[in-house]
Structure formats: structure tokens, C-alpha cells
Scaffold this active site. Structure first.
Site, PDB file in Angstrom:
ATOM      1  N   CYS A   1      29.404  -3.038   9.048  1.00  0.00           N
ATOM      2  CA  CYS A   1      28.384  -3.552   9.972  1.00  0.00           C
ATOM      3  C   CYS A   1      28.725  -4.990  10.366  1.00  0.00           C
ATOM      4  O   CYS A   1      29.632  -5.202  11.158  1.00  0.00           O
ATOM      5  CB  CYS A   1      27.003  -3.408   9.363  1.00  0.00           C
ATOM      6  SG  CYS A   1      25.725  -3.342  10.622  1.00  0.00           S
TER       7      CYS A   1
ATOM      8  N   GLY B   1      13.073   4.415 -11.172  1.00  0.00           N
ATOM      9  CA  GLY B   1      13.840   5.106 -10.129  1.00  0.00           C
ATOM     10  C   GLY B   1      14.972   5.928 -10.730  1.00  0.00           C
ATOM     11  O   GLY B   1      15.229   7.063 -10.309  1.00  0.00           O
TER      12      GLY B   1
ATOM     13  N   MET C   1      32.296  -5.570  10.202  1.00  0.00           N
ATOM     14  CA  MET C   1      33.108  -5.095  11.327  1.00  0.00           C
ATOM     15  C   MET C   1      32.999  -6.093  12.483  1.00  0.00           C
ATOM     16  O   MET C   1      34.000  -6.460  13.106  1.00  0.00           O
ATOM     17  CB  MET C   1      32.620  -3.719  11.787  1.00  0.00           C
ATOM     18  CG  MET C   1      33.260  -3.269  13.082  1.00  0.00           C
ATOM     19  SD  MET C   1      32.007  -2.677  14.216  1.00  0.00           S
ATOM     20  CE  MET C   1      32.863  -2.483  15.725  1.00  0.00           C
TER      21      MET C   1
ATOM     22  N   ARG D   1      21.415  -4.692  15.255  1.00  0.00           N
ATOM     23  CA  ARG D   1      20.989  -4.916  16.638  1.00  0.00           C
ATOM     24  C   ARG D   1      22.191  -5.107  17.560  1.00  0.00           C
ATOM     25  O   ARG D   1      22.160  -4.718  18.712  1.00  0.00           O
ATOM     26  CB  ARG D   1      20.139  -6.179  16.745  1.00  0.00           C
ATOM     27  CG  ARG D   1      18.849  -6.096  15.972  1.00  0.00           C
ATOM     28  CD  ARG D   1      17.910  -7.248  16.287  1.00  0.00           C
ATOM     29  NE  ARG D   1      16.695  -7.055  15.523  1.00  0.00           N
ATOM     30  CZ  ARG D   1      16.554  -7.458  14.263  1.00  0.00           C
ATOM     31  NH1 ARG D   1      17.534  -8.097  13.653  1.00  0.00           N
ATOM     32  NH2 ARG D   1      15.428  -7.215  13.624  1.00  0.00           N
TER      33      ARG D   1
ATOM     34  N   GLU E   1      27.916   3.323   2.858  1.00  0.00           N
ATOM     35  CA  GLU E   1      27.471   3.291   1.453  1.00  0.00           C
ATOM     36  C   GLU E   1      26.205   4.116   1.227  1.00  0.00           C
ATOM     37  O   GLU E   1      25.947   4.555   0.108  1.00  0.00           O
ATOM     38  CB  GLU E   1      27.268   1.843   0.976  1.00  0.00           C
ATOM     39  CG  GLU E   1      26.107   1.068   1.594  1.00  0.00           C
ATOM     40  CD  GLU E   1      26.467   0.331   2.881  1.00  0.00           C
ATOM     41  OE1 GLU E   1      27.401   0.775   3.589  1.00  0.00           O
ATOM     42  OE2 GLU E   1      25.798  -0.681   3.191  1.00  0.00           O
TER      43      GLU E   1
ATOM     44  N   LYS F   1       8.927  -1.598 -31.893  1.00  0.00           N
ATOM     45  CA  LYS F   1       7.461  -1.671 -31.902  1.00  0.00           C
ATOM     46  C   LYS F   1       6.841  -0.744 -30.854  1.00  0.00           C
ATOM     47  O   LYS F   1       7.214  -0.774 -29.682  1.00  0.00           O
ATOM     48  CB  LYS F   1       7.029  -3.120 -31.626  1.00  0.00           C
ATOM     49  CG  LYS F   1       7.325  -4.045 -32.808  1.00  0.00           C
ATOM     50  CD  LYS F   1       6.479  -3.621 -34.004  1.00  0.00           C
ATOM     51  CE  LYS F   1       6.561  -4.583 -35.156  1.00  0.00           C
ATOM     52  NZ  LYS F   1       5.840  -4.044 -36.332  1.00  0.00           N
TER      53      LYS F   1
ATOM     54  N   HIS G   1      26.726   2.072   8.064  1.00  0.00           N
ATOM     55  CA  HIS G   1      26.684   1.793   6.616  1.00  0.00           C
ATOM     56  C   HIS G   1      27.074   3.047   5.824  1.00  0.00           C
ATOM     57  O   HIS G   1      26.201   3.830   5.444  1.00  0.00           O
ATOM     58  CB  HIS G   1      25.274   1.356   6.205  1.00  0.00           C
ATOM     59  CG  HIS G   1      24.923  -0.014   6.678  1.00  0.00           C
ATOM     60  ND1 HIS G   1      25.189  -1.138   5.941  1.00  0.00           N
ATOM     61  CD2 HIS G   1      24.347  -0.436   7.828  1.00  0.00           C
ATOM     62  CE1 HIS G   1      24.783  -2.203   6.608  1.00  0.00           C
ATOM     63  NE2 HIS G   1      24.264  -1.808   7.756  1.00  0.00           N
TER      64      HIS G   1
HETATM   65  N1  GLN Z   1      23.365  -8.887  12.046  1.00  0.00           N
HETATM   66  C1  GLN Z   1      24.136  -7.825  12.612  1.00  0.00           C
HETATM   67  C2  GLN Z   1      23.341  -7.046  13.633  1.00  0.00           C
HETATM   68  O1  GLN Z   1      22.152  -7.113  13.670  1.00  0.00           O
HETATM   69  C3  GLN Z   1      24.656  -6.897  11.538  1.00  0.00           C
HETATM   70  C4  GLN Z   1      23.602  -6.160  10.814  1.00  0.00           C
HETATM   71  C5  GLN Z   1      24.096  -5.515   9.556  1.00  0.00           C
HETATM   72  O2  GLN Z   1      25.149  -5.871   9.054  1.00  0.00           O
HETATM   73  N2  GLN Z   1      23.348  -4.588   9.010  1.00  0.00           N
HETATM   74  O3  GLN Z   1      23.902  -6.327  14.422  1.00  0.00           O
END
Ligand code: GLN
Length: 547
Positions: free
Chosen positions: A381, A18, A384, A472, A519, A187, A517
Site C-alpha cells: 500500500c 480472540g 508501493m 485513498r 497480509e 491463585k 493488503h
Molecule cells: N496513505 C495512503 C493512502 O491513503 C496509503 C494507505 C495505506 O497504506 N493503507 O492511499
């Protein structure tokens, strides 16, 4: 039509295909070419969304909401390519397409076979990314040559050269050249065997990347060239380096630029301008400052589970001319021994994304510590969501939790939202009560509007942003007013104001939790604003023992 570079791997896995593919991309972009990259994965899962991060590393999410292999993260970090559903195909996805067509009667009575039907499907998957906006498509084949399951992919790329013309295809192969200490020698035999395997299926590599722990002497290169039927110039040493962002520079020093010019038949190719990469590497190797960040989560033993996150923190360091040392803390350890034990000497605390209840209370304890001791905090995520739970419990006196961890909780500050508007697709998304797995997540890029005068606004320097999601559960608006009255600041929401995307705290040097996210969109040459802001705050509030 664009040209194609295929990247295969031999001898052992984890040699860094990669990174090699991405570095080829970076080098071509430095020559002014437009590139994109694609990953073909031989496993049967239709996508990696359901794979354990323990086994397969992180699930990387694209703008269009596709759950993909972590190599796509490398592609986006090293180049300007924007990946999508078309940039990652697995055997499962290919077979799924073929079987769907067969059921529909598309094959008109044909016996459906691996060759030609599966290989045709693979070739059209490759062509699906080959649009005129690109000069070169780099295609990485997962797995190792010799694996049973990669055979259809290798057969398909063999056919591909006849399909689009010899002059439009370059085959590259990454192998291992081990140093045997008893003999005191590098090698070449494993490389010879691997290339032999490849040639047996009809692929003669044009360029060899030889991963080694030390430089390859001209004699070793000559020997490899002779046995593998390539020019000695086409043997590129891929020597271990301190940072992966050095690889494009090393490849160029080994003569890859000229080799690609020749193999791609480029007319008057410019010399690559690698100055941005040189500066990235300089900042990583000789930073002006140091800081320590604790990442409190699960899977802390397995760094690949948080690949993009670790890279984004490094990028935040690059932006601040700072070395970022990561302290991986297992949240269950915090549950057992308390936050103070692990976090008293760090400059910043980060709780990353995650699923399931294991270790949740430890994360909440870490957040309480960050809030009370005024240590810069970044929640992503789940990080938070847990910050909202912590605030609900310890500041507002609620019996707060997420319904993910306690379905019957009195104060579900985080819950499953039944319906929401997807501003990207313009559609209302609906989540049925009993659909818990796969396909029920809020996935991909969503627009977000920032509130002026907040940390988020300062970081981004603009009002409208777009970030990628994979979750979710959501902030429950029934508690919004109450939590805001107690001191939570909602600094980012969906344009209709319904989805809470970023929360912050008043009276804290830097406490930011985002539902998305960030990142996934950070690059070494363009560090993400929130990571830049977080590392900047950690430096300012510095408590660690480093100078
Ligand atoms: N488990 C949490 C949700 O489904 C957070 C998911 C996550 O951090 N990507 O909302």
C-alpha cells in the site's frame, strides 16, 4: 439452526480472548464442523476505522470492505470463516441502528430503552450471522466482565439462551490464574470473583479457560470448579505457549474437544484431526533456515498496529521452513542516521501501509537502499506508493511525490483519483474533493489481473486474483508510460486496466509493491503467495549473519 458459543473475559484485558475464540473455532473445524466467529465490541465508535492503531492495534479489512477489529484477523487465520460487516458489531453500531429506527418511527411510540430495545438489537446482530451454512457460531464479547459498557452485551447473551434454547448455547469465560511468587502458588481468587460477577448478571459459565504461566494442578482445578460451580473437567488451563498456533493443540490436550461434544450435544462426534496445526507448530519451532526482515514504518514500538503483517511474514517463513526474525525500524531514525546504519545486515526490506507524512522520507531512503543494493523489497500500500515516488525521483529525475504529502507537487505520481470502477459492486465510485476522512477510501476486495512472466505471476501461479484494499491515493496513470519506459513493470491491474495494483522492478532479484493488503488473507495453514515469494527471495539473497 447453528449452536452458539459465547466467549467472555474476566480479571484483566489482553488475556487472549480472540486467540481463545479462534482456537475453539480451529478445534471444531478439525472435527469437521463449519464455524464462523463474531466480535461484539462495547466501545461507542461505530467501527474501528477511525481509531488510532497506537491505541487499538490494526484495522482489519474484510472482503466486503468493512473496517473491523483485529480479532477478525485471528478468526480468519485460525479458521476458514470469511468475515464480513456482520461479524463485528460495536455499541456505536448497535445504538446507531436503534436510534435510526426510533427516528423512523419504527417503535410506534414506545419508550426506547437499553432493555429490551438495545438488547434486542444485539440479539438480532448475533442472529444475523447464524445462517444454515454454519454448525457453530462463536461470539466473542470485547472488554472485561465488570465493565459498565459491556453490560448490555452480557444481558443480551443471557437472554439469548432462553431465546434459542438451553441446549443450543454454551458460555465460556477466560480468566487469569496468577502465580504469586512470594507464596509459591497459583491463585484462584481472581477467577472466583470474575465468575461471581458473571453469575450476578445471570450467566453461569459452562467452561472456564484459565490463563496461567504454568500448568494447573488437579487441586487448583478442583478448587476453581467448586467455587465457580462447574465440573473440574470444565476447567481448561490456557498455559502460555511459544506460538499462538499451538493453542488449539493445547486446548485439545486439556480435554476441550470432549467438553465441547458434551456441551454442544454432538452426536457421534469425530476426534479432531489437528495434523496441519501440528505441522505449522513444528515448522515454527524447528525451522530449517533463518532470515531477518526489516519493517520500516511508524508505530514500530506497537506490534499490534501491524498484527496481520507480522503474522503473514511468519506464514511466509512457514512456507519456506524458515524462522523469520523481524527487525522493526522507525523510518524517522533512518531519516536521522541513514539507511545503511539499520539495513546493512537484513535479508529483506518491507515498507508497510500507513497514513500521513511523518517518516516518509526515511521510507523512501530505505527503498532506495533496497533498489540499489538489490535487497529483496516488499512494499504494501503506502510501501508501493513510496516505491513509485522513489523511482520517480531517483531513477527518472522527476520532482515526484504523492499529493497526500505535498498537494502542490510538480510530479504527482501518486494522487487522489476522482472516479473509479468497483468491479466487486459493479458501481462507479466517486470521491469528492473535500471528503478526506471516513467513507472515502477504496475498501475491500477488488479483482486484479496479473501479467505473465512477473514475480507476482510466479508467486500466485495464476492470472486472476482478488485482494483487499484500504487507501485513498492511487498510481497516477499520466506517468505510467514514462515510468514503464524507465524500468517499472506493472504486473497487476484492475480488469479494466485503469487501477495499477502491483509494480515491480526489472533487473532486481525481487522488488514488488502492491496497492492492496495481502497480509489480510494469509493463514498459517495457507501462507499468502507474495509473503512466500518474498521470504523465499530473502533466503536466496541472504546477507545476514545467521547460518
Ligand atoms: N496513505 C495512503 C493512502 O491513503 C496509503 C494507505 C495505506 O497504506 N493503507 O492511499
Amino acid at each position: 439452526m447453528p449452536k452458539f458459543i459465547f466467549v467472555t473475559g474476566g480479571v484483566v484485558s489482553a488475556l487472549g480472548k480472540g486467540i481463545a475464540a479462534s482456537s475453539i473455532g480451529a478445534l471444531l473445524e478439525a472435527k469437521g464442523l463449519r464455524v464462523t466467529l463474531q466480535k461484539l465490541d462495547p466501545y461507542i465508535n461505530v467501527d474501528p476505522g477511525t481509531l488510532s492503531p497506537f491505541e487499538h492495534g490494526e484495522v482489519y479489512v474484510t472482503d466486503d470492505g468493512c473496517e473491523t477489529d483485529l480479532d477478525l484477523g485471528h478468526y480468519e487465520r485460525f479458521t476458514h470463516a470469511k468475515t464480513s460487516v456482520a461479524n463485528n458489531f460495536t455499541s456505536g453500531k448497535i445504538y446507531n441502528n436503534v436510534i435510526t429506527k426510533e427516528r423512523r418511527g419504527d417503535y410506534l411510540g414506545d419508550t426506547v430503552q437499553v432493555v429490551p430495545h438495545i438488547t434486542d438489537e444485539i440479539r438480532s446482530a448475533i442472529k444475523s450471522v447464524a445462517t444454515p451454512e454454519y454448525d457453530v457460531i462463536i461470539v466473542e464479547i470485547g472488554g472485561t466482565v465488570g465493565d459498565i459498557e459491556s453490560l448490555p452485551f452480557l444481558e443480551a447473551i443471557r437472554q439469548f439462551r432462553y431465546d434459542v434454547g438451553r441446549e443450543n448455547v454454551v458460555y465460556t469465560h477466560l480468566t487469569l490464574v496468577p502465580y504469586i511468587s512470594a507464596a509459591g502458588e497459583l491463585k484462584s481468587k481472581p477467577t472466583q470473583h470474575s465468575v461471581k460477577e458473571l453469575r450476578a448478571i445471570g450467566i453461569q459459565p459452562d467452561i472456564l479457560f484459565c490463563r496461567a504461566d504454568r500448568p494447573l494442578s488437579p487441586e487448583v482445578k478442583r478448587k476453581i470448579a467448586l467455587h465457580c460451580n462447574v465440573d473440574p473437567d470444565a476447567v481448561i488451563a490456557a498455559v502460555d505457549v511459544e506460538t499462538v498456533y499451538e493453542v488449539p493443540i493445547c486446548f485439545q490436550a486439556e480435554g476441550l474437544g470432549k467438553l465441547l461434544d458434551k456441551n454442544l450435544s454432538l452426536v457421534n462426534p469425530p476426534e479432531p484431526d489437528l495434523s496441519v496445526w501440528l505441522e505449522v507448530v513444528r515448522r515454527i519451532k524447528q525451522p530449517g533456515f533463518e532470515t531477518t526482515i526489516a519493517i520500516v514504518g511508524k508505530y514500530t514500538g506497537l506490534k499490534d498496529a501491524y498484527k496481520s503483517l507480522a503474522e503473514a511474514l511468519l506464514h511466509g517463513g512457514i512456507a519456506n521452513n524458515t524462522r523469520v526474525t523481524l527487525l522493526w525500524v522507525d523510518s524517522e531514525e533512518i531519516e536521522a542516521k541513514g539507511a545503511e546504519n539499520y539495513l546493512s545486515e537484513v535479508d529483506g526490506i518491507l515498507v508497510p501501509g500507513g497514513f500521513g507524512s511523518r517518516g516518509i522520507e526515511g521510507k523512501i531512503a530505505a527503498i532506495k537502499y533496497a533498489r540499489e543494493k538489490k535487497v529483496p523489497y516488499f512494499g504494501i500500500c503506502l510501501g508501493m506508493q513510496t516505491a513509485v515516488i522513489e523511482f520517480g525521483r531517483n531513477v527518472c529525475g522527476l520532482q515526484a511525490n504523492s499529493t497526500e504529502f505535498d498537494a502542490g507537487i510538480k510530479d504527482p505520481v501518486i494522487y487522489l483519483m476522482g472516479k473509479w470502477f468497483n468491479h466487486r459492486t459493479g458501481k462507479v465510485e466517486e470521491r469528492s474533493k473535500d471528503s478526506q476522512m471516513g467513507g472515502t477510501m477504496r475498501l475491500g476486495a477488488y479483482p486484479c489481473e496479473l501479467k505473465e512472466g512477473t514475480h507476482a505471476f510466479t508467486a500466485y501461479g495464476k492470472k486472476e486474483i482478488s485482494e483487499r484494499h484500504r487507501h485513498r491515493y492511487e498510481f497516477n496513470n499520466d506517468y505510467r508510460q514514462f515510468l514503464c519506459d524507465k524500468g517499472i513493470v506493472i504486473s497487476g491491474t484492475s480488469p479494466d486496466g485503469e487501477l495499477v495494483e502491483i509494480v515491480e522492478l526489472k533487473d532486481h532479484p525481487w522488488f514488488v509493491g502492491c496497492q492492496f493488503h495481502p497480509e489480510f488473507q494469509s493463514k498459517p495453514i495457507d501462507p499468502h503467495p507474495l509473503f512466500k515469494g518474498f521470504i523465499g527471495a530473502a533466503l536466496k539473497e541472504k546477507r545476514s549473519l545467521f547460518p
